[in-house]
Design an enzyme around this catalytic site. Structure first.
Site, PDB file in Angstrom:
ATOM      1  N   GLU A 144       0.861  -1.193   0.000  1.00  0.00           N
ATOM      2  CA  GLU A 144       0.000   0.000   0.000  1.00  0.00           C
ATOM      3  C   GLU A 144       0.884   1.224   0.000  1.00  0.00           C
ATOM      4  OE1 GLU A 144      -2.009   1.229   3.522  1.00  0.00           O
ATOM      5  OE2 GLU A 144      -0.384   0.603   4.837  1.00  0.00           O
ATOM      6  N   SER A 151       4.755   6.532   9.532  1.00  0.00           N
ATOM      7  CA  SER A 151       5.582   6.629  10.740  1.00  0.00           C
ATOM      8  C   SER A 151       6.934   5.938  10.612  1.00  0.00           C
ATOM      9  CB  SER A 151       4.810   6.075  11.942  1.00  0.00           C
ATOM     10  OG  SER A 151       4.476   4.742  11.690  1.00  0.00           O
TER      11      SER A 151
HETATM   12  P1  ADP Z   1      -2.770  -0.909   6.884  1.00  0.00           P
HETATM   13  O1  ADP Z   1      -3.273   0.328   6.260  1.00  0.00           O
HETATM   14  O2  ADP Z   1      -3.631  -1.408   7.961  1.00  0.00           O
HETATM   15  O3  ADP Z   1      -1.322  -0.825   7.236  1.00  0.00           O
HETATM   16  P2  ADP Z   1      -1.877  -2.769   4.829  1.00  0.00           P
HETATM   17  O4  ADP Z   1      -2.434  -2.876   3.476  1.00  0.00           O
HETATM   18  O5  ADP Z   1      -0.524  -2.196   4.955  1.00  0.00           O
HETATM   19  O6  ADP Z   1      -2.928  -1.995   5.734  1.00  0.00           O
HETATM   20  O7  ADP Z   1      -1.883  -4.203   5.496  1.00  0.00           O
HETATM   21  C1  ADP Z   1      -1.438  -4.443   6.819  1.00  0.00           C
HETATM   22  C2  ADP Z   1      -0.467  -5.606   6.846  1.00  0.00           C
HETATM   23  O8  ADP Z   1      -1.077  -6.780   6.283  1.00  0.00           O
HETATM   24  C3  ADP Z   1       0.776  -5.384   6.023  1.00  0.00           C
HETATM   25  O9  ADP Z   1       1.768  -4.728   6.763  1.00  0.00           O
HETATM   26  C4  ADP Z   1       1.177  -6.799   5.631  1.00  0.00           C
HETATM   27  O10 ADP Z   1       1.873  -7.405   6.702  1.00  0.00           O
HETATM   28  C5  ADP Z   1      -0.161  -7.503   5.498  1.00  0.00           C
HETATM   29  N1  ADP Z   1      -0.616  -7.490   4.094  1.00  0.00           N
HETATM   30  C6  ADP Z   1      -1.340  -6.529   3.490  1.00  0.00           C
HETATM   31  N2  ADP Z   1      -1.550  -6.799   2.195  1.00  0.00           N
HETATM   32  C7  ADP Z   1      -0.958  -7.963   1.968  1.00  0.00           C
HETATM   33  C8  ADP Z   1      -0.819  -8.806   0.797  1.00  0.00           C
HETATM   34  N3  ADP Z   1      -1.355  -8.464  -0.368  1.00  0.00           N
HETATM   35  N4  ADP Z   1      -0.134  -9.962   0.926  1.00  0.00           N
HETATM   36  C9  ADP Z   1       0.421 -10.307   2.108  1.00  0.00           C
HETATM   37  N5  ADP Z   1       0.317  -9.590   3.240  1.00  0.00           N
HETATM   38  C10 ADP Z   1      -0.358  -8.424   3.180  1.00  0.00           C
HETATM   39 MG    MG Z   2       0.325  -0.761   6.058  1.00  0.00          MG
END
Ligand code: ADP
Ligand code: MG
Length: 474
Positions: A144, A151
């Site tokens: 993302e 942070s």
């Molecule tokens: P947030 O905005 O809550 O940080 P993220 O999209 O970063 O949302 O997802 C949180 C966590 O979930 C990530 O840090 C990662 O560890 C895991 N994650 C998110 N998307 C994926 C993905 N496509 N494949 C594997 N793990 C994922």
């Molecule tokens: Mg994240």
């Protein structure tokens, strides 16, 4: 690759000896966090959790993440200037997601008023994992992009010295010399200082918007102190403080406690629980003001998962970056499969593929801050419930990235010394400043590596799951 530090991890006695050295080094370097028990006092502090040793990161993927950051900065900035795109993209989600609806309401208000702000400051962090394909190759895939409150730019400026010291005490001085220096807090503060300067009032201040619970204050302080060293005054306020003691004058200057605010830098405001009614009023007042918001409301909306999914459609990137075809290619290369759950045939198809193979995907609501995503069998449960309702449009589906686990030792305050199978997530920090129509600064300013044990699907450093790390390029 995974055998990099095996000699250390196979030697229990050595681990027992080195772990306390590592912890003391973290404390000396200022890799700190307040405690859960007293989150608003610095009387007693902990070290922020970190890995005993740096983790291997493929050099080519690290370079790739570096090379695409300025492209992402430009893309985010351009998207933030297109209300039609944001409205169309978020239209279905805002009908079923109160938080997105509320943010959009503030945005509409600002659009109706006409923008008072003419200087724009973006501080973002694009996060990636290294996807291990069946043929054994690895690819950089974006998880993302964070456009609000990204942070650990502060603390990650201080972790390289810790790992360098640990490696030296282990007799690995050559490896120690290879730890990359890193200073996101310097680049972030440079961006804030530029925005402050362009705002154009010597006596105006930078205001950090902070949560009621302030465990991660040392990460903020790294940036604040850089600003003070440039003779820029910094204040910290909660949304409630701004509601109670903030005013807009007739020219839309923002004053809080008598200080004119040049830059309002949000380190809160990305989760529903960050706002009560007063908080929303304060946000609206700030958005209507001339102050440089980081991010402004439009840029916050650009950071939603729904926008991320929409960008992966054919021709969308080209539409926003028609003058930069190479940037389009670089950005697209980092995209994993992303799928819409909007009502209609395409969304129905997404439901089908997710139900058939839930372990291949992650289901994501429009939330930030970790711990909200849905994995595995739970995807089935949730989709079965919402598949025939408009509620499904508050989610997107994403291919699950599968990095190859590597062993490391995670050091947490009051934790045991224990070796875990781990995976890492690489973040690149980007900063840009735009004045009117002109980009006056667009930079990549450093990186962050976070590592967590494989048993946790989700969750960041603040949640106590991931820990700070450094890339060891291989
Ligand atoms: P947030 O905005 O809550 O940080 P993220 O999209 O970063 O949302 O997802 C949180 C966590 O979930 C990530 O840090 C990662 O560890 C895991 N994650 C998110 N998307 C994926 C993905 N496509 N494949 C594997 N793990 C994922
Ligand atoms: Mg994240």
């Amino acid at each position: 690759m995974s055998g990099l530090w095996e000699d250390v991890f196979c030697n229990a006695q050595l681990l027992e000896e080195v772990a306390p050295i590592a912890v003391d080094s973290a404390l000396l370097q200022g890799v700190l966090m307040r405690t859960k028990e007293s989150p608003n006092s610095s009387d007693v502090v902990n070290f922020a959790p970190f890995t005993l040793l740096p983790s291997p990161v493929p050099r080519s993927l690290f370079e790739q993440a570096k090379s695409v950051q300025e492209d992402f900065n430009l893309l985010v900035d351009r998207l933030s200037q297109n209300p039609t795109f944001l409205e169309q993209t978020l239209n279905s989600a805002m009908k079923v997601d109160d938080f997105i609806e509320r943010l959009f309401k503030v945005y509409r208000h600002v659009l109706d008023d006409g923008l008072s702000q003419s200087v724009f400051l973006g501080i973002n962090r694009s996060d990636y994992m290294f996807d291990c394909k069946e043929n054994g190759t690895t690819a950089l895939k974006q998880i993302e992009i964070n456009t609000i409150a990204a942070s650990f730019g502060g603390l990650s400026s201080r972790t390289p010295a810790v790992h360098q010291h640990v490696l030296r005490t282990l007799g690995k001085s050559e490896e120690a010399n290879k730890i990359l220096s890193n200073n996101p807090s310097l680049g972030i503060s440079r961006g804030i200082a530029k925005a402050w300067e362009l705002y154009g009032s010597q006596k105006a201040v930078v205001m950090l918007l902070v949560e009621n619970v302030q465990r991660n204050i040392f990460d903020h302080r790294c940036i604040e102190n850089e600003l003070w060293s440039r003779n820029i005054k910094v204040i910290r306020r909660r949304l409630t403080d701004v509601y109670e003691r903030g005013i807009l004058d007739e020219k839309k200057h923002l004053y809080v406690d008598g200080y004119e605010v040049a830059v309002a830098y949000f380190r809160t405001g990305y989760m529903p629980q960050d706002y009560n009614e007063q908080g929303w009023e304060a946000r609206l007042m700030m958005e209507r003001s001339m102050a440089v918001k980081c991010p402004d409301i439009a840029t916050q909306l650009v950071g939603t998962k729904k926008v991320q999914q929409e960008l992966s459609r054919p021709h969308i990137l080209e539409k926003f970056l028609p003058d930069f075809p190479e940037a389009v290619a670089r950005i697209r290369e980092t995209f994993a499969g992303l799928y819409s759950l909007d009502i209609g045939e395409e969304g129905d198809q997404t439901v089908k593929i997710a139900l058939a193979n839930p372990e291949q995907y992650v289901l994501k609501p429009q939330r930030e801050g970790g711990g909200n995503n849905i994995y595995g069998d739970e995807i089935r449960e949730v989709l079965e419930k919402v598949r025939n309702t408009s509620e499904r449009t508050s989610y997107i589906l994403m291919d699950k990235i599968k990095p190859k686990p590597v062993r490391n030792c995670l050091l947490k305050a009051n934790g045991q010394i224990q070796i875990s199978e781990c995976i890492s997530e690489l973040g690149m920090f980007g900063v840009y400043v735009r004045q009117g129509g002109e980009m006056v600064l667009n930079e990549r300013v450093g990186h962050l590596l976070r590592t967590k044990a494989t048993e946790h699907a989700d969750g960041g450093v603040a949640a106590g799951v991931a820990v700070l790390d450094n890339p060891y390029l291989v």
